[in-house]
Write a protein that holds these residues in place. Sequence first.
Motif, PDB file in Angstrom:
ATOM      1  N   LEU A 193       5.504  -3.373  -9.883  1.00 16.09           N
ATOM      2  CA  LEU A 193       4.485  -4.174  -9.195  1.00 16.09           C
ATOM      3  C   LEU A 193       4.310  -5.528  -9.865  1.00 16.09           C
ATOM      4  CD1 LEU A 193       1.683  -1.578  -8.384  1.00 16.09           C
ATOM      5  CD2 LEU A 193       2.978  -2.902  -6.716  1.00 16.09           C
ATOM      6  N   LEU A 194       4.330  -5.549 -11.188  1.00 11.76           N
ATOM      7  CA  LEU A 194       4.204  -6.807 -11.920  1.00 11.76           C
ATOM      8  C   LEU A 194       5.362  -7.739 -11.601  1.00 11.76           C
ATOM      9  CD1 LEU A 194       2.944  -8.631 -14.098  1.00 11.76           C
ATOM     10  CD2 LEU A 194       4.190  -7.290 -15.821  1.00 11.76           C
ATOM     11  N   ASP A 195       6.567  -7.201 -11.582  1.00 13.87           N
ATOM     12  CA  ASP A 195       7.740  -8.021 -11.321  1.00 13.87           C
ATOM     13  C   ASP A 195       7.749  -8.541  -9.887  1.00 13.87           C
ATOM     14  OD1 ASP A 195      10.516  -8.887 -12.281  1.00 13.87           O
ATOM     15  OD2 ASP A 195      10.990  -7.831 -10.437  1.00 13.87           O
ATOM     16  N   LEU A 196       7.393  -7.687  -8.933  1.00 12.33           N
ATOM     17  CA  LEU A 196       7.494  -8.046  -7.522  1.00 12.33           C
ATOM     18  C   LEU A 196       6.291  -8.819  -7.007  1.00 12.33           C
ATOM     19  CD1 LEU A 196       8.829  -4.627  -6.190  1.00 12.33           C
ATOM     20  CD2 LEU A 196      10.170  -6.720  -6.476  1.00 12.33           C
ATOM     21  N   PHE A 197       5.083  -8.349  -7.384  1.00 14.62           N
ATOM     22  CA  PHE A 197       3.858  -8.881  -6.786  1.00 14.62           C
ATOM     23  C   PHE A 197       2.910  -9.530  -7.792  1.00 14.62           C
ATOM     24  CE2 PHE A 197       5.255  -5.303  -4.108  1.00 14.62           C
ATOM     25  CZ  PHE A 197       5.371  -5.945  -2.885  1.00 14.62           C
ATOM     26  N   GLY A 198       3.229  -9.456  -9.086  1.00  9.60           N
ATOM     27  CA  GLY A 198       2.427 -10.143 -10.091  1.00  9.60           C
ATOM     28  C   GLY A 198       1.146  -9.445 -10.487  1.00  9.60           C
ATOM     29  N   VAL A 199       0.971  -8.162 -10.146  1.00 14.67           N
ATOM     30  CA  VAL A 199      -0.260  -7.437 -10.468  1.00 14.67           C
ATOM     31  C   VAL A 199       0.078  -6.066 -11.040  1.00 14.67           C
ATOM     32  CG1 VAL A 199      -1.622  -8.592  -8.683  1.00 14.67           C
ATOM     33  CG2 VAL A 199      -0.462  -6.451  -8.147  1.00 14.67           C
ATOM     34  N   VAL A 200      -0.863  -5.521 -11.835  1.00 11.98           N
ATOM     35  CA  VAL A 200      -0.825  -4.117 -12.210  1.00 11.98           C
ATOM     36  C   VAL A 200      -2.216  -3.538 -11.980  1.00 11.98           C
ATOM     37  CG1 VAL A 200       0.949  -4.528 -13.957  1.00 11.98           C
ATOM     38  CG2 VAL A 200      -1.440  -4.382 -14.648  1.00 11.98           C
ATOM     39  N   PHE A 201      -2.275  -2.214 -11.828  1.00 14.95           N
ATOM     40  CA  PHE A 201      -3.527  -1.511 -11.579  1.00 14.95           C
ATOM     41  C   PHE A 201      -3.800  -0.544 -12.720  1.00 14.95           C
ATOM     42  CE2 PHE A 201      -2.012  -2.866  -7.444  1.00 14.95           C
ATOM     43  CZ  PHE A 201      -3.151  -3.443  -6.910  1.00 14.95           C
ATOM     44  N   VAL A 202      -4.960  -0.689 -13.331  1.00 20.85           N
ATOM     45  CA  VAL A 202      -5.316   0.109 -14.493  1.00 20.85           C
ATOM     46  C   VAL A 202      -6.428   1.067 -14.104  1.00 20.85           C
ATOM     47  CG1 VAL A 202      -6.159   0.058 -16.862  1.00 20.85           C
ATOM     48  CG2 VAL A 202      -4.679  -1.781 -16.021  1.00 20.85           C
ATOM     49  N   LYS A 203      -6.165   2.354 -14.292  1.00 24.59           N
ATOM     50  CA  LYS A 203      -7.171   3.362 -13.994  1.00 24.59           C
ATOM     51  C   LYS A 203      -6.734   4.682 -14.594  1.00 24.59           C
ATOM     52  CE  LYS A 203      -7.569   5.139  -9.682  1.00 24.59           C
ATOM     53  NZ  LYS A 203      -8.189   5.443  -8.357  1.00 24.59           N
ATOM     54  N   ASP A 204      -7.697   5.434 -15.126  1.00 22.65           N
ATOM     55  CA  ASP A 204      -7.444   6.777 -15.634  1.00 22.65           C
ATOM     56  C   ASP A 204      -8.152   7.837 -14.799  1.00 22.65           C
ATOM     57  OD1 ASP A 204      -5.791   6.121 -17.924  1.00 22.65           O
ATOM     58  OD2 ASP A 204      -7.599   5.291 -18.833  1.00 22.65           O
ATOM     59  N   ASP A 205      -9.367   7.555 -14.382  1.00 21.41           N
ATOM     60  CA  ASP A 205     -10.154   8.485 -13.582  1.00 21.41           C
ATOM     61  C   ASP A 205      -9.773   8.334 -12.115  1.00 21.41           C
ATOM     62  OD1 ASP A 205     -12.033   9.946 -12.190  1.00 21.41           O
ATOM     63  OD2 ASP A 205     -13.771   9.048 -13.172  1.00 21.41           O
ATOM     64  N   PRO A 206      -9.340   9.428 -11.458  1.00 21.06           N
ATOM     65  CA  PRO A 206      -8.942   9.302 -10.050  1.00 21.06           C
ATOM     66  C   PRO A 206     -10.044   8.761  -9.144  1.00 21.06           C
ATOM     67  CG  PRO A 206      -8.228  11.414 -10.938  1.00 21.06           C
ATOM     68  CD  PRO A 206      -9.100  10.785 -11.980  1.00 21.06           C
ATOM     69  N   GLN A 207     -11.294   8.938  -9.517  1.00 23.97           N
ATOM     70  CA  GLN A 207     -12.393   8.493  -8.658  1.00 23.97           C
ATOM     71  C   GLN A 207     -12.873   7.084  -8.992  1.00 23.97           C
ATOM     72  OE1 GLN A 207     -12.839  10.492  -6.183  1.00 23.97           O
ATOM     73  NE2 GLN A 207     -11.457  11.961  -7.160  1.00 23.97           N
ATOM     74  N   ALA A 208     -12.291   6.474 -10.012  1.00 26.52           N
ATOM     75  CA  ALA A 208     -12.745   5.153 -10.439  1.00 26.52           C
ATOM     76  C   ALA A 208     -12.077   4.059  -9.614  1.00 26.52           C
ATOM     77  CB  ALA A 208     -12.448   4.946 -11.918  1.00 26.52           C
ATOM     78  N   VAL A 209     -12.602   2.859  -9.744  1.00 26.66           N
ATOM     79  CA  VAL A 209     -12.015   1.673  -9.125  1.00 26.66           C
ATOM     80  C   VAL A 209     -10.999   1.088 -10.098  1.00 26.66           C
ATOM     81  CG1 VAL A 209     -12.474  -0.657  -8.308  1.00 26.66           C
ATOM     82  CG2 VAL A 209     -14.080   1.194  -7.775  1.00 26.66           C
ATOM     83  N   SER A 210      -9.804   0.822  -9.606  1.00 28.48           N
ATOM     84  CA  SER A 210      -8.768   0.241 -10.460  1.00 28.48           C
ATOM     85  C   SER A 210      -9.147  -1.165 -10.899  1.00 28.48           C
ATOM     86  CB  SER A 210      -7.439   0.172  -9.703  1.00 28.48           C
ATOM     87  OG  SER A 210      -6.990   1.442  -9.350  1.00 28.48           O
ATOM     88  N   THR A 211      -8.805  -1.472 -12.140  1.00 29.00           N
ATOM     89  CA  THR A 211      -8.897  -2.838 -12.639  1.00 29.00           C
ATOM     90  C   THR A 211      -7.559  -3.522 -12.396  1.00 29.00           C
ATOM     91  OG1 THR A 211     -10.480  -2.217 -14.353  1.00 29.00           O
ATOM     92  CG2 THR A 211      -9.266  -4.278 -14.673  1.00 29.00           C
ATOM     93  N   ILE A 212      -7.605  -4.717 -11.851  1.00 26.10           N
ATOM     94  CA  ILE A 212      -6.383  -5.471 -11.563  1.00 26.10           C
ATOM     95  C   ILE A 212      -6.127  -6.460 -12.689  1.00 26.10           C
ATOM     96  CG2 ILE A 212      -5.260  -7.078  -9.984  1.00 26.10           C
ATOM     97  CD1 ILE A 212      -6.850  -5.845  -7.721  1.00 26.10           C
ATOM     98  N   LEU A 213      -4.917  -6.421 -13.235  1.00 23.82           N
ATOM     99  CA  LEU A 213      -4.518  -7.354 -14.287  1.00 23.82           C
ATOM    100  C   LEU A 213      -3.358  -8.197 -13.791  1.00 23.82           C
ATOM    101  CD1 LEU A 213      -4.513  -5.011 -17.431  1.00 23.82           C
ATOM    102  CD2 LEU A 213      -6.394  -6.439 -16.584  1.00 23.82           C
TER     103      LEU A 213
END
Length: 558
Positions: free
Chosen positions: A151-171
């Motif tokens: 995703l980082l290579d293609l679209f410039g973003v990554v999604f950070v999350k550990d809890d399935p019910q949480a909102v992902s943080t975008i880096l």
Amino acid sequence: MKKILISTIALCSLLVLNSCTDLEENVLDEASATGLTDKQAADGNIAPVYARLPDIFQHTTYFAIQEISTDEAILPYRGGTDWGDNGIYVAMHQHTHTSTDPNLRNTWLLLTQGISRSITAINTLPTINDQNVKTYLAEARGMRAYYNMLLLDLFGVVFVKDDPQAVSTILRGEQALDYVKSELMAVEPELLTTVGPGRLTKGAVWGLLARLHLNAAVYRDRYATTFTFRPDDMDKVVEYCDKIINSGQYQLSRDYFSIFNSDNNANKELIFAVDQRAELNGHNRLAYFSLSGDQYPLPAFTGANGTDGPAITPDYYQTWATAYAPRDPASADPRFYKQNMTIPADSCMAAADFNMNRGILRGQQYGLIRVNGAFVRCGANYRVGRLFNVNRNRPTLPVNFTGKIDFTVAGSDYNTGYRVLKYEFSKKSVSGRNLGDADISIVRLADVYLMRAEAKLRKSNDAAGALADVNTVRASRTATTPPPALTSMNLDLLLRERGFELYWEMVRRTDLIRFGKYEDKWTEKTDANPQKRIFPIPQTAIDGASNLPGYLVQNPGY
């Protein structure tokens, strides 16, 4: 509850990264899977983490956006109609693609689904009492990092999350780079070395970390006029490549095309690959994508033909022709072409002896003769001869691949462009066309040598060290006469060598960007906008996040 497959809720909870409509799956818990052992439960949680890799590496997803966007592949409207697809392949090649491109959308969906499945496995595996759980946890976490790396290579973003019910943080940018790097480093100690190329191993992570550090300058400053390759990054590339090479676990293949054979799962050059063995229901379609509709690779399957898809560009072919002139590249470099059929114009051949030529296919093609839906027989054998465009209603026009190909009427006919048959057709497939069982390379040893060579050049202009690595790869292909050793090395020659060794292996777009060549002109492509170095986030994802203003921001230029 021991979840065996990720639920729709978990997919949605990655938070509007995709529409949930296409991603429904059945959920198996203890109630619906009575009698599962802990091992079965553990296996059932790690399997979905890898399961979408074959879909990601299909011909119309990752391959299309990594290759047809470059100077290595072009896909015109064949005959004015075939592969039109509303112009998406023309737009991809010309860098005029938009956020509604379905191949971009599908690749995004598959990658974000891979992240979702990894998160579910990370949360479920600790509840299972099985000796493999520790390793599986490391694999799931590492695969989450790998999907984010793409995703980082293609679209410039990554999604950070550990809890399935949480909102992902975008880096984005350096934060995204550091996150992927730290995740891969964290899991490396817990991974095994002996589970084969289809699973994440220590060697696979070393290869991914080398690739990540090699591209770090791009990921930190995507639109830079000149990329700054930091010495510490290049040291890390060398370090991780050394780990792989010095492990003694991997070996350069004597026969180049055996790396892509249908039985390549045990090939020692593969470090990390998409496991496509027939018993795992793989569906590698890379073999048939480029071939003529009148080329039939398997006597057992009268419906398994090519589809007249992409060809190599004249610009890419010229790199071979120039490098070896006045010799024909087919006689100078065994990576260009392997002749498996030596036949007169009209022959008979046993089914077991029929094997298509491999590599870059030019000129008149020969193969199985098909009439009225059946292959012509000569006793127990099969008639093999010159092929004609029968399936295109041009029965007197030979299947004769020409070098010229473009988006004009003449340049987009069924014979235009030299074709590629790199991956072998599966002889065990139930259809002959789909369900191929050749593993698709993600990281292999030759790439490791070439990455190390590039790092040596970029850090200290160590041309001698880089030349030695490149020539090691060239000299290894001894099943036939290997290509001659090079006598000098620089970045331009190294990019050319990567094109020779790794063509159509879905690294070309990333390579061209890193070498500062993605804004160059080539066949039918003149766009020089650096904002095209990353793709647009699919409009469906942007729309899905509309309830959170500012959460998912479109990339510049789209």
